[in-house]
Design an enzyme around this catalytic site. Structure first.
Site, PDB file in Angstrom:
ATOM      1  N   GLU A  37       0.863  -1.170   0.000  1.00 32.94           N
ATOM      2  CA  GLU A  37       0.000   0.000   0.000  1.00 32.94           C
ATOM      3  C   GLU A  37       0.909   1.231   0.000  1.00 32.94           C
ATOM      4  OE1 GLU A  37      -3.529  -0.391   2.788  1.00 32.94           O
ATOM      5  OE2 GLU A  37      -2.253  -2.031   3.502  1.00 32.94           O
ATOM      6  N   ARG A 266       5.153 -12.745  10.091  1.00 33.91           N
ATOM      7  CA  ARG A 266       5.778 -11.466   9.783  1.00 33.91           C
ATOM      8  C   ARG A 266       7.089 -11.336  10.549  1.00 33.91           C
ATOM      9  NH1 ARG A 266       2.398  -6.507  11.851  1.00 33.91           N
ATOM     10  NH2 ARG A 266       4.358  -5.470  11.353  1.00 33.91           N
ATOM     11  N   LYS A 276       3.389   0.471  10.557  1.00 31.90           N
ATOM     12  CA  LYS A 276       3.517   1.649   9.711  1.00 31.90           C
ATOM     13  C   LYS A 276       2.912   2.884  10.404  1.00 31.90           C
ATOM     14  CE  LYS A 276       3.171   0.636   5.343  1.00 31.90           C
ATOM     15  NZ  LYS A 276       2.606   0.412   3.986  1.00 31.90           N
TER      16      LYS A 276
END
Length: 554
Positions: A37, A266, A276
């Site tokens: 994104e 992750r 983020k």
């Protein structure tokens, strides 16, 4: 059908799935994608995903797309788009064809939403955010049907068309999937598929005021592009049900070879944050100098610090792929950096915290000696180093009195060798008004230069130096952990556990050959560690990349 990749690469559960799919002819070729994104800079966790997706495509002679999942224009920016493309290329990968954008499929997303409405599988809902939460229920209680759930297909089509035409305000309504309000998976309790946003989009301008939700757009984008294995991290594990539901209920994609989602753990890196949102906060609150601050876990920050693409790819291999969440020690990353730089980094000398050293019996003429650029690689050649009456040494390399018998640096009446030069002996020293040593006075033995000095004398201690008249002033930026706790993301206020000593700035000197040092190229400053010239500052600024030995596990 055997696969040669399995015989040469460490296996993991994703490779096992791919091998089985190829053996069973479920797929004849592998197509992956990296789908960021564009709402921030990429970090080391994204590097793991980049290496996985592009690496699998390379290993299986397939293809990997770069696709920007740009469905929320309120948080996206072309700055992030450009930085992401630069980071992927810097890591050594090339995507298939042109970069792709989910926004390029907006009309198709809309048409598929209409198909779901026509099948009675989606409806326009006017519950506000608070009401929606109340109707959704909890982990222990089933949700309740929205009062708008049974609106007719015809009316829903008209309402969705009015949404598209800008006939409703932001937040007034959303398009929801009609699935199961009693599902044990919260993401299946009639999730939103479309919402209204009157925002200018960096790719489509003002053509749209309705935007698909990530979970709706992502799976359809994968299907449009022919992705075979859609790889994501474990937090999307439950969302796989929605991924499958959308594709199973669209005529174009309800096929055996449609994409399937697989989840892996992750990257959680100790003493930093990967969220983020939190990284955004660090930048917005000016707690770091920007997304590319060398203390940040961003790829651009690590690049600025002197980390190499090869080392980050090696790090991704070392930590591997699994379905178990764990905390990765910073020492593993630093070991990968150190192992790479040990082989490729030129050697040099820099004095970070300088004090003057005067050799009283030196004639005062400037000498030019030679030192290897790399002690294990003669092909890298020699470099000139200067030697004279006045030198700079590091303050930590002198003590008036040796503290113990193991002390191998300089002290009064003690001898050490100057790196690539002569043996010296400290005779006396001077201090400033605060008692800090400013100058050490020595004598040297002119017959002790070289590997085989004439008298065969040897000393245990070796310290580095730069000659004073030719030395070039430089700034050194020494980095430590960004946070004081291993898992700052769990802190109630993660900013409260920032390390006040994560950056220490020193003013010192380097060899004159570094006056025009290339930015991002790491050097081994002998006895100090690896440093690279900063790629932002115009002056001679060196960022510390990594030490010569592990200091993170202490």
């Amino acid at each position: 059908m055997s696969n040669p990749v399995s015989e040469t690469k460490p296996t993991n559960f994703i490779r096992n799935i791919i091998d089985a799919d190829l053996a069973e002819h479920k797929h004849t070729a592998i197509q992956t994608r990296f789908p960021p994104e564009p709402n921030g800079y990429l970090h080391i966790g994204h590097a793991k995903s980049i290496c996985l997706n592009f690496g699998l495509a390379l290993d299986y002679q397939g293809q990997c797309n770069l696709r920007f999942d740009d469905t929320n224009p309120a948080k996206e920016d072309m700055e992030f788009v450009n930085s992401i493309m630069e980071d992927v290329k810097w890591l050594g990968f090339q995507w298939q064809g042109e970069p792709r954008y989910s926004s390029g499929y907006f009309q198709q997303f809309h048409d598929y939403a209409v198909e779901l409405i026509q099948k009675g599988l989606a409806y326009v809902c006017f519950l506000n955010a608070e009401e929606t939460r109340a109707y959704r229920g909890s982990l222990t209680e089933a949700g309740k049907d929205s009062p708008y759930r049974d609106t007719s297909v015809e009316e829903n089509l008209a309402l969705f068309a009015k949404m598209k035409a800008g006939g409703f305000k932001e937040g007034e309504c959303v398009l929801r999937a009609k699935i199961d309000m009693s599902s044990s998976f919260m993401c299946m309790r009639d999730p939103a598929l479309y919402r209204i946003r009157f925002e200018h989009h960096h790719q489509t301008g003002d053509a749209w005021c309705i935007y698909p939700m990530y979970d709706f757009a992502h799976c359809i984008s994968d299907a449009i592009e022919g992705i075979t294995h859609s790889l994501c991290t474990l937090e999307f594990q439950d969302n796989r049900r929605l991924y499958d539901w959308v594709l199973d209920n669209l005529n174009d994609f309800n096929k055996p070879d449609r994409p399937h989602q697989y989840e892996f753990s992750r990257l959680n890196l100790a003493y930093t944050v990967m969220s983020k949102r939190k990284l955004h906060q660090l930048v917005a609150d000016k707690l770091v100098t920007g997304w590319n601050d060398p203390r940040m876990p961003t790829i651009s920050g690590m690049r600025r610090r002197g980390y190499t693409p090869a080392a980050l790819r090696d790090f991704a291999e070392r930590i591997g792929i699994s379905k178990v969440d764990s905390m990765t020690e910073m020492s593993i990353l630093e070991a990968a950096i150190r192992d790479d730089l040990n082989v490729v980094a030129p050697r040099t000398m820099g004095v970070i915290d300088p004090i003057k050293l005067i050799i009283e019996n030196h004639p005062g003429t400037l000498e030019t000696l030679e030192a290897p650029v790399h002690p294990q690689n003669e092909a890298m050649g020699k470099r000139p180093i200067h030697f004279g009456r006045e030198l700079y040494i590091d303050a930590a390399d002198f003590e008036p009195v040796a503290p113990n018998g193991k002390f191998q640096r300089l002290a009064i009446d003690k001898e050490v060798r100057l790196r690539n030069a002569y043996i010296i002996k400290a005779e006396r020293f001077e201090t400033d008004a605060n008692g800090k040593v400013t100058t050490v006075f020595c004598t040297y033995d002119p017959d002790t230069h070289g590997k085989n000095p004439a008298d065969g004398r040897k000393v245990k201690g070796v310290i580095h130096f730069v000659e004073a008249s030719t030395a070039v002033a430089a700034e050194f930026r020494l980095y430590d952990r960004l946070f004081t706790v291993e898992n700052p993301g769990k802190a109630e206020d993660f900013e409260s556990v920032l390390n006040p000593d994560s950056l220490i700035i020193k003013q010192g000197f380097v060899e004159p050959t570094l006056a025009n040092a290339q930015p991002e190229l790491a050097y081994q400053f002998e006895r100090e560690g690896y440093f690279c010239r900063d790629n932002v500052e115009s002056g001679l600024v060196f960022n510390k990349t990594v030490g010569l030995r592990d200091t993170w596990s202490q």
